[in-house]
Scaffold this active site. Structure first.
Site, PDB file in Angstrom:
ATOM      1  N   ASP A 106       0.862  -1.180   0.000  1.00 15.18           N
ATOM      2  CA  ASP A 106       0.000   0.000   0.000  1.00 15.18           C
ATOM      3  C   ASP A 106       0.903   1.237   0.000  1.00 15.18           C
ATOM      4  O   ASP A 106       1.318   1.704  -1.055  1.00 15.18           O
ATOM      5  CB  ASP A 106      -0.888  -0.101   1.246  1.00 15.18           C
ATOM      6  CG  ASP A 106      -1.953   0.974   1.327  1.00 15.18           C
ATOM      7  OD1 ASP A 106      -2.240   1.592   0.298  1.00 15.18           O
ATOM      8  OD2 ASP A 106      -2.497   1.193   2.420  1.00 15.18           O
ATOM      9  N   THR A 110       5.735  -0.650   5.490  1.00 12.09           N
ATOM     10  CA  THR A 110       6.110  -1.888   6.186  1.00 12.09           C
ATOM     11  C   THR A 110       7.360  -2.497   5.562  1.00 12.09           C
ATOM     12  O   THR A 110       8.337  -2.784   6.252  1.00 12.09           O
ATOM     13  CB  THR A 110       4.960  -2.909   6.096  1.00 12.09           C
ATOM     14  OG1 THR A 110       3.723  -2.246   6.393  1.00 12.09           O
ATOM     15  CG2 THR A 110       5.170  -4.063   7.044  1.00 12.09           C
ATOM     16  N   ARG A 168     -11.258 -12.372   5.797  1.00 16.54           N
ATOM     17  CA  ARG A 168     -10.072 -13.048   5.259  1.00 16.54           C
ATOM     18  C   ARG A 168     -10.412 -14.343   4.534  1.00 16.54           C
ATOM     19  O   ARG A 168      -9.667 -14.817   3.679  1.00 16.54           O
ATOM     20  CB  ARG A 168      -9.079 -13.387   6.389  1.00 16.54           C
ATOM     21  CG  ARG A 168      -8.467 -12.190   7.090  1.00 16.54           C
ATOM     22  CD  ARG A 168      -7.289 -12.661   7.945  1.00 16.54           C
ATOM     23  NE  ARG A 168      -6.905 -11.681   8.948  1.00 16.54           N
ATOM     24  CZ  ARG A 168      -6.049 -10.691   8.742  1.00 16.54           C
ATOM     25  NH1 ARG A 168      -5.518 -10.511   7.554  1.00 16.54           N
ATOM     26  NH2 ARG A 168      -5.729  -9.869   9.704  1.00 16.54           N
TER      27      ARG A 168
HETATM   28  P1  IMP Z   1       1.921  -0.575   3.796  1.00 20.21           P
HETATM   29  O1  IMP Z   1       2.973  -0.611   4.858  1.00 20.21           O
HETATM   30  O2  IMP Z   1       1.191   0.743   3.774  1.00 20.21           O
HETATM   31  O3  IMP Z   1       2.428  -0.942   2.426  1.00 20.21           O
HETATM   32  O4  IMP Z   1       0.785  -1.565   4.252  1.00 20.21           O
HETATM   33  C1  IMP Z   1       0.824  -2.881   4.015  1.00 20.21           C
HETATM   34  C2  IMP Z   1      -0.165  -3.644   4.878  1.00 20.21           C
HETATM   35  O5  IMP Z   1      -1.376  -2.913   5.163  1.00 20.21           O
HETATM   36  C3  IMP Z   1      -0.609  -4.847   4.083  1.00 20.21           C
HETATM   37  O6  IMP Z   1       0.279  -5.920   4.268  1.00 20.21           O
HETATM   38  C4  IMP Z   1      -1.993  -5.096   4.615  1.00 20.21           C
HETATM   39  O7  IMP Z   1      -1.929  -5.929   5.740  1.00 20.21           O
HETATM   40  C5  IMP Z   1      -2.517  -3.736   4.995  1.00 20.21           C
HETATM   41  N1  IMP Z   1      -3.387  -3.186   3.911  1.00 20.21           N
HETATM   42  C6  IMP Z   1      -3.047  -2.255   2.998  1.00 20.21           C
HETATM   43  N2  IMP Z   1      -4.076  -1.993   2.156  1.00 20.21           N
HETATM   44  C7  IMP Z   1      -5.087  -2.819   2.522  1.00 20.21           C
HETATM   45  C8  IMP Z   1      -6.431  -3.021   2.013  1.00 20.21           C
HETATM   46  O8  IMP Z   1      -6.892  -2.417   1.027  1.00 20.21           O
HETATM   47  N3  IMP Z   1      -7.187  -3.948   2.669  1.00 20.21           N
HETATM   48  C9  IMP Z   1      -6.716  -4.644   3.754  1.00 20.21           C
HETATM   49  N4  IMP Z   1      -5.471  -4.484   4.252  1.00 20.21           N
HETATM   50  C10 IMP Z   1      -4.659  -3.571   3.648  1.00 20.21           C
END
Ligand code: IMP
Ligand code: MG
Length: 178
Positions: A106, A110, A168
């Site tokens: 996203d 992370t 899920r």
């Molecule tokens: P990032 O660190 O912003 O890239 O977030 C990654 C984590 O956020 C993913 O591994 C998901 O667990 C959660 N996440 C991001 N977008 C979504 C979504 O649209 N639906 C559900 N979980 C999400």
């Protein structure tokens, strides 16, 4: 597939089961082609990636290992900011070909915090396979080596992805109705 309700929100069908499985087989074929003879180690990031990891792993025909980790985020010192640690990573990555399995990238936060910790162990190769990616949301530069689907910046549910703990189990992916 009809619109469904989870908690207080409605979700509409977005990627069906057949589309998911077809794309996953294509990704597995690429991995089989690229990883021959390297005995790769797959690292699946829980919870979200459990379905993707299981399905992709079934289609691999190279000798491969898999482990499952959880990332825990806590506040470090002022200079380190938020720190992400891996729970359950017992393998030595030195000299290994490593493929991270992630449900969705996203903002990229992370992975951008976690990858340097893995690089620290000097794997031979460190690659990322992500089922989904929201390019519009990306704030931290992440190179995805194997990508299932590029999706718009809307909340998704199902196939491992949850909304506040639920959803899920859905075998397909739904999009939030706004
Ligand atoms: P990032 O660190 O912003 O890239 O977030 C990654 C984590 O956020 C993913 O591994 C998901 O667990 C959660 N996440 C991001 N977008 C979504 C979504 O649209 N639906 C559900 N979980 C999400
Ligand atoms: Mg995740």
């Amino acid at each position: 597939m009809p619109v469904i309700q989870v908690h207080d929100k409605q979700f509409q069908p977005y990627i069906n089961e057949e589309q998911l499985q077809t794309r996953i087989k294509e990704l597995a074929a690429q991995l089989n082609n690229d990883l021959q003879g390297s005995r790769p180690l797959f690292i699946a990031i829980l919870n979200g990636s459990f379905m993707f990891a299981a399905d992709i792993f079934k289609h691999l025909d190279v000798n491969a290992e898999i482990c499952f980790i959880k990332l825990a985020s806590y506040k470090g010192t002022k200079s380190t900011g938020n720190v992400v640690t891996a729970i359950g990573l017992d393998e030595d990555l030195f000299g290994r070909t490593v493929v991270i399995l992630e449900d969705i990238v996203d903002t990229g936060k992370t992975l951008s915090q976690f990858l340097p910790q893995l690089e620290h162990q000097h794997p031979k190769k460190l690659m990322i396979a992500a089922l989904l990616h929201k390019p519009e949301a990306l704030q931290y530069p992440i190179k995805i080596d194997y990508l299932g689907f590029s999706v718009p910046n809307k909340f998704l549910l199902g196939y491992g992805l949850d909304y506040d703990g639920l959803g899920r189990n859905l075998p397909e992916i739904y999009q939030l109705v706004e």
